[in-house]
Design an enzyme around this catalytic site. Sequence first.
Site, mmCIF file in Angstrom:
data_model
loop_
_atom_site.group_PDB
_atom_site.id
_atom_site.type_symbol
_atom_site.label_atom_id
_atom_site.label_comp_id
_atom_site.label_asym_id
_atom_site.label_seq_id
_atom_site.Cartn_x
_atom_site.Cartn_y
_atom_site.Cartn_z
ATOM 1 N N GLU A 409 -4.143 -7.260 4.832
ATOM 2 C CA GLU A 409 -5.219 -6.853 5.545
ATOM 3 C C GLU A 409 -6.032 -5.537 5.178
ATOM 4 O O GLU A 409 -7.146 -5.572 5.343
ATOM 5 C CB GLU A 409 -4.743 -7.070 7.237
ATOM 6 C CG GLU A 409 -4.454 -8.251 7.675
ATOM 7 C CD GLU A 409 -5.191 -9.441 7.604
ATOM 8 O OE1 GLU A 409 -6.239 -9.186 7.388
ATOM 9 O OE2 GLU A 409 -4.398 -10.371 7.413
ATOM 10 N N HIS A 412 -8.346 -6.291 2.540
ATOM 11 C CA HIS A 412 -9.463 -6.586 2.982
ATOM 12 C C HIS A 412 -10.255 -5.079 3.529
ATOM 13 O O HIS A 412 -11.645 -5.004 3.419
ATOM 14 C CB HIS A 412 -9.430 -7.371 4.134
ATOM 15 C CG HIS A 412 -8.970 -9.017 3.805
ATOM 16 N ND1 HIS A 412 -9.711 -9.696 2.843
ATOM 17 C CD2 HIS A 412 -7.992 -9.744 4.362
ATOM 18 C CE1 HIS A 412 -9.062 -10.961 2.657
ATOM 19 N NE2 HIS A 412 -7.977 -11.070 3.598
HETATM 20 ZN ZN LIG Z 1 -7.045 -12.520 3.889
#
Ligand SMILES: [Zn+2]
Length: 624
Positions: A409, A412
């Site tokens: 995450e 990202h």
């Molecule tokens: Zn992802």
Amino acid sequence: MPITKYGLTAALVAAALTTLPMTSAVAAPEAAPAPGHWVLTDLYASPSAWQAAFGQTQDAIKALPELADTLTDDPATLADGLARIDDVHKRLARVATYAHLAADIDLRAADAQERRGRVDRLQADFGQATGFVEPALVGLGADTLKEWAAKPVLAEQAYYLRHVADQAPHTLTRETESALAALSPIAGQSDTFDLLSNADIAWPSVTLGGESRTLDQAAYTQWRADPDRATRQKVFEAFWSTYNQYEDTFGSLLNQAVYGHVIDARLHHYDSALAAALAANDIPVAVYHQLIDSVDGHLDTLHRYLKLQARLLGVDQLHYYDIYPPLVAAPREFNLSDAKTLLEQATRPLGTAYTRHITAATSAPWTSAYPAPGKRPGAYMNGSAYDVHPYVLMNFQGDYESVSTYAHEWGHGVHSMLANAAQPYATADYPIFTAEVASTTNEALLIDHMIDNADTRQEKLFYIGQALESLRGTFFRQAQFAEFELALHEAAEAGKSLSGKRISALYKEILDRYYGVADGMTAIDKRMAIEWAYVPHFYYNFYVYQYATSIAAGEYFASRILAGDTDVRDAYLAALSAGGSASGYDILKNAGVDLATAAPYNQLIQRMNELMDQAEDLLDKRQG
Ligand SMILES: [Zn+2]
């Protein structure tokens, strides 16, 4: 075909599609901002400040249709008009981010749920208020659009305008597109699929761990990985027999969704449903075919992994229900502080600038880490508040998977930080095609770090097992789904009727080939042919292949960067900073990964074989 520039952001879509693991009732500390809690005051100081911003955004959206008459008068007017629309979209994204985050932290809080509902309607209003933009642009003609796209005043919009020009031959009149858009909610079948899967199926009761339990999807995900083989077999038989009772209805739903894609592609003058779906995201069809060819040519590598799995489990005949248990027991538990330290260490090869971003992000109250009563399950990153910073929601359980999710995450998250810093709002939002590269590269760097620093043979074997399973699950399984999805659409395009039975036969043929059933590699019960009915992604219109292409790109970047190739490292960071300024395919190609060629897939296969060499060495030593 309409282009969804002003729709959901890629980051949010990616978030919505991450798998949802079980929540547990671990209580989180109360005080904020304690470690592991986020504060939303960076977005708005209070709900009333949010309310004020909501009202202003609502007024700004209502005024947008006044641009319609003059939008395409000349390049400067168009630039001003699109800049104004982007500015309203940016404010809307911030209002929406606050509402979604606040709602997800406690799904029981009525006021937060109500704010989320209002934001969802406001997003629909924005779509309607800007519905005139693309027909107006197409009305200019592709030649004029491309000419204007080359003008400095429209530099920020150049990629978008060229993409609209490319799509112009596939865009119908405004009336026809509006009619199709109005019909789309009933054409997709995805809502009916969700209701059938989540509400209507009568789940069986099964005795598991000495207790009678309802074997729903969440229980299946948990118990299919049970170390006890008889339990796994029982779980598989009960769960998939239940699905088989609904084969006709699931078949009818998927058949209608597939026919919808096929008809939509024909109406928009595309050669195939695949061509239509990939053109919408500006990805060449060659990428899809290359992925399938590469995987089909390397099934022997998957079969080698299945043999290793049988050896580690100590079984003579591997069954399909033997796929999910961990091959080696987990060596230790982790806390959030371990996850932060490991992520910083593992991503150090990405350079000091990347480390600064990771440290800033993980030291600040931007992550909601722990499970809590009422909190949304699963994990996501939301990077839509362009002027603020990303937020991550997850449900940290203390296992290695939680550490890996944290790295995923924040992969990202740093992607959003880099893109938002380097790009104007118009081109900051990156496509799904590159989004999962940023996250899987971090996962690959992390697992490599864990394998390198393992203290014992057993620990090393555990991390190698995790790396291999992620390659099976994200590369081979998603490619298998992609191959099935293409076969379904090709059958529909050839005029074949797709009943549930016919879909199951098609699925089983591909499944058996992947798992080497004819050679006795895996035994797969015929009831497993219904597995397709469990997968919501088949309603997303050629979506899953991007998981497989992304992990191939991620493995390439991670291996070159770990080998000390600073040119590749810089090209990788430039690709993240490029945001949505070009097609996701071109951005990766410019960074050295051409996903329409065999090279990146070959590299992934080589990596998988090297990991299996290491695992077999360790096993031989353990036994020797
Ligand atoms: Zn992802």
